[in-house]
Design an enzyme around this catalytic site. Structure first.
Site, PDB file in Angstrom:
ATOM      1  N   PHE A   1     -15.513   3.035   6.775  1.00 27.81           N
ATOM      2  CA  PHE A   1     -14.134   3.411   6.427  1.00 27.81           C
ATOM      3  C   PHE A   1     -13.878   3.460   4.914  1.00 27.81           C
ATOM      4  CE2 PHE A   1     -14.170  -1.196   7.422  1.00 27.81           C
ATOM      5  CZ  PHE A   1     -13.675  -1.734   6.246  1.00 27.81           C
TER       6      PHE A   1
ATOM      7  N   HIS B   1      -2.023  -5.538   1.568  1.00 28.10           N
ATOM      8  CA  HIS B   1      -3.309  -6.202   1.342  1.00 28.10           C
ATOM      9  C   HIS B   1      -3.025  -7.643   0.954  1.00 28.10           C
ATOM     10  CE1 HIS B   1      -7.292  -7.127  -0.284  1.00 28.10           C
ATOM     11  NE2 HIS B   1      -6.624  -7.746  -1.240  1.00 28.10           N
TER      12      HIS B   1
ATOM     13  N   TYR C   1     -12.128  -2.180  -3.891  1.00 27.66           N
ATOM     14  CA  TYR C   1     -12.673  -2.426  -2.546  1.00 27.66           C
ATOM     15  C   TYR C   1     -14.204  -2.382  -2.525  1.00 27.66           C
ATOM     16  CZ  TYR C   1      -8.299  -2.496   0.184  1.00 27.66           C
ATOM     17  OH  TYR C   1      -7.094  -2.834   0.756  1.00 27.66           O
TER      18      TYR C   1
ATOM     19  N   LYS D   1       0.832  -1.211   0.000  1.00 22.05           N
ATOM     20  CA  LYS D   1       0.000   0.000   0.000  1.00 22.05           C
ATOM     21  C   LYS D   1       0.871   1.268   0.000  1.00 22.05           C
ATOM     22  CE  LYS D   1      -3.917  -2.305   2.315  1.00 22.05           C
ATOM     23  NZ  LYS D   1      -4.931  -2.211   3.411  1.00 22.05           N
TER      24      LYS D   1
ATOM     25  N   THR E   1      -5.393  -7.226  10.665  1.00 19.40           N
ATOM     26  CA  THR E   1      -5.727  -5.927  10.069  1.00 19.40           C
ATOM     27  C   THR E   1      -5.260  -4.758  10.947  1.00 19.40           C
ATOM     28  OG1 THR E   1      -7.710  -6.998   9.182  1.00 19.40           O
ATOM     29  CG2 THR E   1      -7.627  -4.592   9.074  1.00 19.40           C
TER      30      THR E   1
ATOM     31  N   ASN F   1      -2.091   0.167   6.917  1.00 16.31           N
ATOM     32  CA  ASN F   1      -1.529  -1.094   7.421  1.00 16.31           C
ATOM     33  C   ASN F   1      -0.664  -1.829   6.400  1.00 16.31           C
ATOM     34  OD1 ASN F   1      -3.578  -1.949   5.813  1.00 16.31           O
ATOM     35  ND2 ASN F   1      -4.716  -3.038   7.383  1.00 16.31           N
TER      36      ASN F   1
ATOM     37  N   ARG G   1      -1.777 -14.173   4.329  1.00 16.40           N
ATOM     38  CA  ARG G   1      -2.513 -13.563   5.450  1.00 16.40           C
ATOM     39  C   ARG G   1      -1.714 -13.724   6.749  1.00 16.40           C
ATOM     40  NH1 ARG G   1      -6.996 -10.368   4.263  1.00 16.40           N
ATOM     41  NH2 ARG G   1      -7.410 -10.647   6.478  1.00 16.40           N
TER      42      ARG G   1
ATOM     43  N   GLU H   1      -9.601 -10.121  -7.590  1.00 15.94           N
ATOM     44  CA  GLU H   1      -8.539  -9.132  -7.362  1.00 15.94           C
ATOM     45  C   GLU H   1      -7.392  -9.265  -8.368  1.00 15.94           C
ATOM     46  OE1 GLU H   1      -7.607  -9.571  -3.201  1.00 15.94           O
ATOM     47  OE2 GLU H   1      -9.535  -8.732  -2.585  1.00 15.94           O
TER      48      GLU H   1
ATOM     49  N   ARG I   1       2.588  -6.278   9.271  1.00 20.57           N
ATOM     50  CA  ARG I   1       1.812  -5.186   9.872  1.00 20.57           C
ATOM     51  C   ARG I   1       2.322  -4.820  11.263  1.00 20.57           C
ATOM     52  NH1 ARG I   1      -4.044  -7.211   7.473  1.00 20.57           N
ATOM     53  NH2 ARG I   1      -4.143  -5.777   5.707  1.00 20.57           N
TER      54      ARG I   1
HETATM   55  N1  UDP Z   1      -9.798  -0.715   7.325  1.00 23.35           N
HETATM   56  C1  UDP Z   1      -9.948   0.492   8.012  1.00 23.35           C
HETATM   57  N2  UDP Z   1     -10.686   0.491   9.175  1.00 23.35           N
HETATM   58  C2  UDP Z   1     -11.267  -0.636   9.671  1.00 23.35           C
HETATM   59  C3  UDP Z   1     -11.113  -1.844   8.968  1.00 23.35           C
HETATM   60  C4  UDP Z   1     -10.371  -1.841   7.806  1.00 23.35           C
HETATM   61  O1  UDP Z   1      -9.454   1.523   7.584  1.00 23.35           O
HETATM   62  O2  UDP Z   1     -11.921  -0.576  10.732  1.00 23.35           O
HETATM   63  C5  UDP Z   1      -9.004  -0.727   6.073  1.00 23.35           C
HETATM   64  C6  UDP Z   1      -7.638  -1.392   6.218  1.00 23.35           C
HETATM   65  O3  UDP Z   1      -6.693  -0.709   5.370  1.00 23.35           O
HETATM   66  C7  UDP Z   1      -7.906  -2.792   5.746  1.00 23.35           C
HETATM   67  C8  UDP Z   1      -8.898  -2.539   4.607  1.00 23.35           C
HETATM   68  O4  UDP Z   1      -9.707  -1.476   5.085  1.00 23.35           O
HETATM   69  O5  UDP Z   1      -6.722  -3.453   5.342  1.00 23.35           O
HETATM   70  C9  UDP Z   1      -9.775  -3.705   4.227  1.00 23.35           C
HETATM   71  O6  UDP Z   1     -10.417  -4.186   5.402  1.00 23.35           O
HETATM   72  P1  UDP Z   1     -10.505  -5.739   5.698  1.00 23.35           P
HETATM   73  O7  UDP Z   1     -11.456  -5.923   6.814  1.00 23.35           O
HETATM   74  O8  UDP Z   1     -10.764  -6.482   4.432  1.00 23.35           O
HETATM   75  O9  UDP Z   1      -9.022  -6.083   6.260  1.00 23.35           O
HETATM   76  P2  UDP Z   1      -7.818  -6.920   5.606  1.00 23.35           P
HETATM   77  O10 UDP Z   1      -8.429  -8.040   4.804  1.00 23.35           O
HETATM   78  O11 UDP Z   1      -7.010  -5.974   4.750  1.00 23.35           O
HETATM   79  O12 UDP Z   1      -7.013  -7.426   6.777  1.00 23.35           O
HETATM   80 MG    MG Z   2      -9.849  -7.971   3.292  1.00 22.44          MG
END
Ligand code: UDP
Ligand code: MG
Length: 138
Positions: free
Chosen positions: A57, A115, A49, A9, A91, A112, A85, A126, A102
């Site tokens: 968010f 992705h 997204y 990112k 996250t 963070n 992951r 994706e 992270r």
């Molecule tokens: N995100 C955020 N606030 C939140 C949850 C997620 O800004 O409360 C952002 C964060 O950059 C995250 C992305 O949205 O990586 C996608 O969210 P997801 O729940 O899919 O998390 P990920 O799969 O990236 O761990």
């Molecule tokens: Mg996700």
């Protein structure tokens, strides 16, 4: 053999840790089968997204994901989706296990650093979002 999409990112690119992040994936046996550095528009980030379109968010996240260059990568390997992951960590960096990307680089739950696709269905969407068939070679 499985494929997944990972993104470094804008915060990760800004911190100059592209090589360090790819090294961590390679170290765990994953192979880069496609890679590019791009700067996407807000609309392009919104399309990527789209599953989060109703989340509070979404607007801030898509501003962030279009603020500067990102690196999009297709990784291949056994259990690649789960492996990425695990290497990324939770996250929220405050909940991410020590030694994960992270935990080491993320500033907060939004910025963070990386992705990773969360299922075979999202990996397919994706990967096809950023890459054509011709750009991917195993
Ligand atoms: N995100 C955020 N606030 C939140 C949850 C997620 O800004 O409360 C952002 C964060 O950059 C995250 C992305 O949205 O990586 C996608 O969210 P997801 O729940 O899919 O998390 P990920 O799969 O990236 O761990
Ligand atoms: Mg996700």
């Amino acid at each position: 053999m499985e494929r997944t999409l990972t993104i470094i990112k804008p915060d990760g690119v800004e911190k100059n840790v592209i090589g360090e992040i790819i090294r961590r994936y390679e170290e765990k046996g994953l192979r880069v089968v496609a890679l590019k550095r791009i700067k996407q528009t807000k609309d392009e980030a919104m399309g990527f997204y789209i599953v989060h379109k109703d989340r509070p968010f979404y607007d801030s996240l898509t501003d962030f994901m279009s603020e500067g260059p990102i690196v999009v990568i297709v990784l291949e390997g056994e259990g690649a989706i789960a492996k990425v992951r695990e290497i990324m960590g939770a996250t929220n960096p405050e909940e991410a296990a020590p030694g994960t990307i992270r935990a080491d680089f993320a500033a907060n739950i939004e910025r963070n650093t990386v992705h990773g696709s969360d299922s075979p269905e999202s990996a397919e969407y994706e990967i096809n979002y950023y890459f054509s068939q011709l750009e991917i070679c195993g």
